[in-house]
Design a protein around this motif. Structure first.
Motif, PDB file in Angstrom:
ATOM      1  N   ASP A 132       0.905  -1.356   0.069  1.00  0.00           N
ATOM      2  CA  ASP A 132       0.184  -0.033   0.093  1.00  0.00           C
ATOM      3  C   ASP A 132       1.009   0.926   0.209  1.00  0.00           C
ATOM      4  OD1 ASP A 132       1.023  -0.678   2.622  1.00  0.00           O
ATOM      5  OD2 ASP A 132      -0.778   0.590   3.711  1.00  0.00           O
ATOM      6  N   ARG A 134       0.691   5.139   0.219  1.00  0.00           N
ATOM      7  CA  ARG A 134      -0.032   6.350   0.852  1.00  0.00           C
ATOM      8  C   ARG A 134       0.638   7.668   0.788  1.00  0.00           C
ATOM      9  NH1 ARG A 134      -0.823   3.527   6.972  1.00  0.00           N
ATOM     10  NH2 ARG A 134      -0.945   1.409   6.343  1.00  0.00           N
ATOM     11  N   SER A 200     -10.010   3.998   7.408  1.00  0.00           N
ATOM     12  CA  SER A 200      -8.624   4.733   7.606  1.00  0.00           C
ATOM     13  C   SER A 200      -7.740   3.894   6.572  1.00  0.00           C
ATOM     14  CB  SER A 200      -8.303   4.329   8.909  1.00  0.00           C
ATOM     15  OG  SER A 200      -7.786   3.058   9.278  1.00  0.00           O
ATOM     16  N   ALA A 201      -6.674   4.556   6.283  1.00  0.00           N
ATOM     17  CA  ALA A 201      -5.571   4.238   5.301  1.00  0.00           C
ATOM     18  C   ALA A 201      -5.008   2.869   5.769  1.00  0.00           C
ATOM     19  CB  ALA A 201      -4.775   5.367   5.064  1.00  0.00           C
ATOM     20  N   LEU A 204      -7.441  -0.120   5.231  1.00  0.00           N
ATOM     21  CA  LEU A 204      -7.584  -0.331   3.977  1.00  0.00           C
ATOM     22  C   LEU A 204      -7.000  -1.689   3.331  1.00  0.00           C
ATOM     23  CD1 LEU A 204      -9.069   0.184   1.280  1.00  0.00           C
ATOM     24  CD2 LEU A 204      -7.414   1.985   0.631  1.00  0.00           C
ATOM     25  N   CYS A 227      -3.186   5.013  -2.068  1.00  0.00           N
ATOM     26  CA  CYS A 227      -4.174   5.810  -1.198  1.00  0.00           C
ATOM     27  C   CYS A 227      -3.899   7.027  -0.713  1.00  0.00           C
ATOM     28  CB  CYS A 227      -4.655   4.798   0.261  1.00  0.00           C
ATOM     29  SG  CYS A 227      -5.462   5.534   1.251  1.00  0.00           S
ATOM     30  N   LYS A 228      -4.679   8.037  -0.912  1.00  0.00           N
ATOM     31  CA  LYS A 228      -4.632   9.534  -0.513  1.00  0.00           C
ATOM     32  C   LYS A 228      -5.418   9.594   0.816  1.00  0.00           C
ATOM     33  CE  LYS A 228      -3.779  11.558  -4.933  1.00  0.00           C
ATOM     34  NZ  LYS A 228      -4.170  12.470  -5.958  1.00  0.00           N
ATOM     35  N   TYR A 229      -5.029  10.136   1.693  1.00  0.00           N
ATOM     36  CA  TYR A 229      -5.863  10.199   3.023  1.00  0.00           C
ATOM     37  C   TYR A 229      -5.672  11.818   3.854  1.00  0.00           C
ATOM     38  CZ  TYR A 229      -1.393   9.442   5.434  1.00  0.00           C
ATOM     39  OH  TYR A 229       0.134   9.365   5.779  1.00  0.00           O
ATOM     40  N   CYS A 235      -9.258   7.665   4.557  1.00  0.00           N
ATOM     41  CA  CYS A 235      -9.054   7.451   3.173  1.00  0.00           C
ATOM     42  C   CYS A 235      -9.966   8.538   2.291  1.00  0.00           C
ATOM     43  CB  CYS A 235      -9.080   6.096   2.828  1.00  0.00           C
ATOM     44  SG  CYS A 235      -8.654   5.661   0.976  1.00  0.00           S
ATOM     45  N   ILE A 238      -8.908   5.677  -3.354  1.00  0.00           N
ATOM     46  CA  ILE A 238      -8.255   4.531  -3.689  1.00  0.00           C
ATOM     47  C   ILE A 238      -7.962   4.404  -5.270  1.00  0.00           C
ATOM     48  CG2 ILE A 238      -8.545   2.109  -3.736  1.00  0.00           C
ATOM     49  CD1 ILE A 238     -10.907   2.565  -1.659  1.00  0.00           C
TER      50      ILE A 238
END
Length: 514
Positions: A132, A134, A200-201, A204, A227-229, A235, A238
């Motif tokens: 992942d 982020r 939450s990131a 995920l 993932c942008k949070y 999050c 996606i």
């Protein structure tokens, strides 16, 4: 003055420490969550992603067929419900972490330090864990994304049977909703979308891994996602990553299905799940080559289309083919000297470990086929979500296959085709050729008592032949027509199959035709 100076230095130190903490929290939302949990122990997060909610599993055998699943999967009704029932609920702290501990307490994980890898299979790994990536964005940018980005395809209406998709069964309702969304958007090639549920990131990752692990047919989806949070860890976007097959997916699917169906059509000639499983295992060993540099080596496509792969590809191809045959087969990941992937298969009396990659070595064709967790204890350690898969304690189909030493001994004592009075021209290579030969011989010999022989090649054909006689399929294949042609009213036949050198088999028929 000295006191004031010391107080000033202390205040400066405290200010620096506070500033460093603020910067750390800005870039590490998990640290923020930990501090909040310490300061406010009664506060519980709501974004639980892996839990034990089995309310809908009680009716799973009556559920409609999952999206893009093989026909007949819901007919596989065996004693697997017990593995999913009465799982213990997790504590609030465990739920807040997004993972319920001890979902399956029967599996005892060996110590990684106790693993000893045989030299014959050392280095035959290559599994890549889900990654992942982020990026934290400012609140203004997050609000802009929320206004612009849609959820894409939510996957509402899709149903996944936990007997065939166990990682889906590990999730709570919110997690399953996100699972269906990721699955549906991957199918639609929607690379970017907003999560359909607050998540939450950090949480995920388990949901993405559940989708990836359950669905080898999504061969165009990579093991990495983005993932942008927001600052609070939630999050807001996606992003899925696809390999080159996504550029012309319909063509890639056609090639993939053509290669898979060529194997499945042969496998369907066998009667039992065990026979089908063994046929798939042996076929993959014949068709695949281990290659750490192979393209798309984490996918079933790389294995079934390109024929070169690593452990992940062996396991994904095995999983996909058995799924299509209606046999529960799971993608199991962990440690075996390095990161490694293998399978767990459900047969009528329980679950078994299968490592096709390690079986694809000189002389060790069944060394890691249909084994228990105890058999694997010194070589394989499950990790991540795989620790919650059912324990493997099946016995009925364990060690039915010959060992490497037995195979070598038999090979040294087998007769050749010349020794039994046959030549290369007499060898039959398919079941239809065998049926045609038997029909021609019987119609030529007519009624009476006599004996005739054929030579066939390949263990797979020998297994097909064995199944044909045990299920009486041979009658429709040739015998009924032959009896009609010679005007016979009854027939008794004894069959003997002798293994010859070079993977050939002498089939001797003793016939009493009246």
């Amino acid at each position: 003055m000295k006191i004031l100076k010391r107080i000033g230095i202390l205040l400066l130190f405290l200010f620096s420490l506070f500033s460093a903490l603020v910067i750390l929290c800005a870039f590490r939302p998990d640290v923020t969550d930990a501090i909040a949990e310490f300061l406010y122990p009664d506060r519980h997060q709501t974004e639980i992603t892996v839990a034990v909610d089995q309310n809908d599993l009680d009716t799973r055998y009556g559920a409609e067929t999952p999206y893009d699943a093989a026909e007949g999967q819901n007919q596989h009704v065996d004693a697997f419900e017990q593995e999913y029932d009465e799982r213990p609920e997790g504590t609030a702290e465990e739920e807040a972490a997004g993972l319920i501990e001890n979902i399956n307490p029967e599996y005892i994980s060996p110590e990684q330090s106790d693993v000893l890898i045989p030299e014959s299979v050392s280095g035959r790994n290559g599994y890549q864990r889900v990654q992942d990536q982020r990026e934290q964005i400012e609140d203004d940018a997050a609000r802009t994304l929320e206004n612009q980005l849609s959820v894409g395809d939510t996957g509402d209406g899709l149903i996944f049977d936990a007997v065939f998709y166990p990682y889906y069964g590990m999730l709570d309702e919110k997690g399953r909703h996100l699972y269906r969304q990721i699955y549906a958007n991957a199918n639609a090639l929607n690379a970017s979308f907003a999560p359909v549920e607050a998540i939450s990131a950090s949480q995920l990752r388990n949901i993405f891994a559940a989708v990836y692990n359950d669905h080898p047919e999504l061969f165009w989806m990579e093991t990495v996602y983005y993932c942008k949070y927001r600052r609070d860890g939630q999050c807001v976007e996606i992003d899925l990553r696809f390999n080159r097959t996504a550029q012309n997916l319909e063509q890639a699917k056609a090639v993939f299905n053509e290669n898979a169906n060529a194997i499945l059509n042969q496998a369907n000639q066998f009667g039992s799940d065990y026979e089908k499983e063994r046929f798939i295992h042996d076929t993959l060993l014949d068709r695949l080559s281990y290659n750490l540099r192979a393209e798309m080596n984490q996918s079933a496509y790389g294995a079934l289309v390109n024929g070169q792969t690593v452990c992940a590809g062996y396991a994904r191809a095995f999983q996909y083919l058995l799924q299509q045959l209606g046999i529960p087969c799971y993608y199991c990941t962990g440690y075996a000297g390095e990161n490694h992937a293998w399978n767990i298969v459900a047969l009528e009396d329980g679950y078994y470990n299968v490592d096709a990659t390690w079986d694809d070595t000189e002389g060790g064709k069944y060394d890691y086929f249909n084994k228990t967790d105890q058999d694997y204890a010194d070589t394989h350690v499950r990790q991540e979500l795989a620790v919650y898969l059912p324990p493997c304690n099946g016995q009925l189909y364990r060690n039915q296959e010959p060992s490497a030493d037995q195979m070598r001994l038999w090979e040294n004592n087998l007769r050749s085709i010349e020794e039994v009075g046959m030549s290369e021209a007499d060898i039959l290579y398919s079941l239809s050729d065998y049926y045609d030969s038997c029909y021609a011989t019987i119609t030529a010999m007519g009624t009476g008592n006599y004996e005739f022989s054929n030579v066939i090649e390949g263990q797979m054909l020998a297994q097909q032949l064995d199944t044909a006689y045990r299920t009486d399929a041979y009658r429709q294949g040739y015998m009924d027509h032959a009896m009609e042609a010679v005007l016979a009213s009854s027939c008794e036949m004894d069959l003997k199959i002798e293994e010859l050198a070079g993977d050939r088999y002498l089939v001797t028929h003793t016939v009493r035709m009246r």
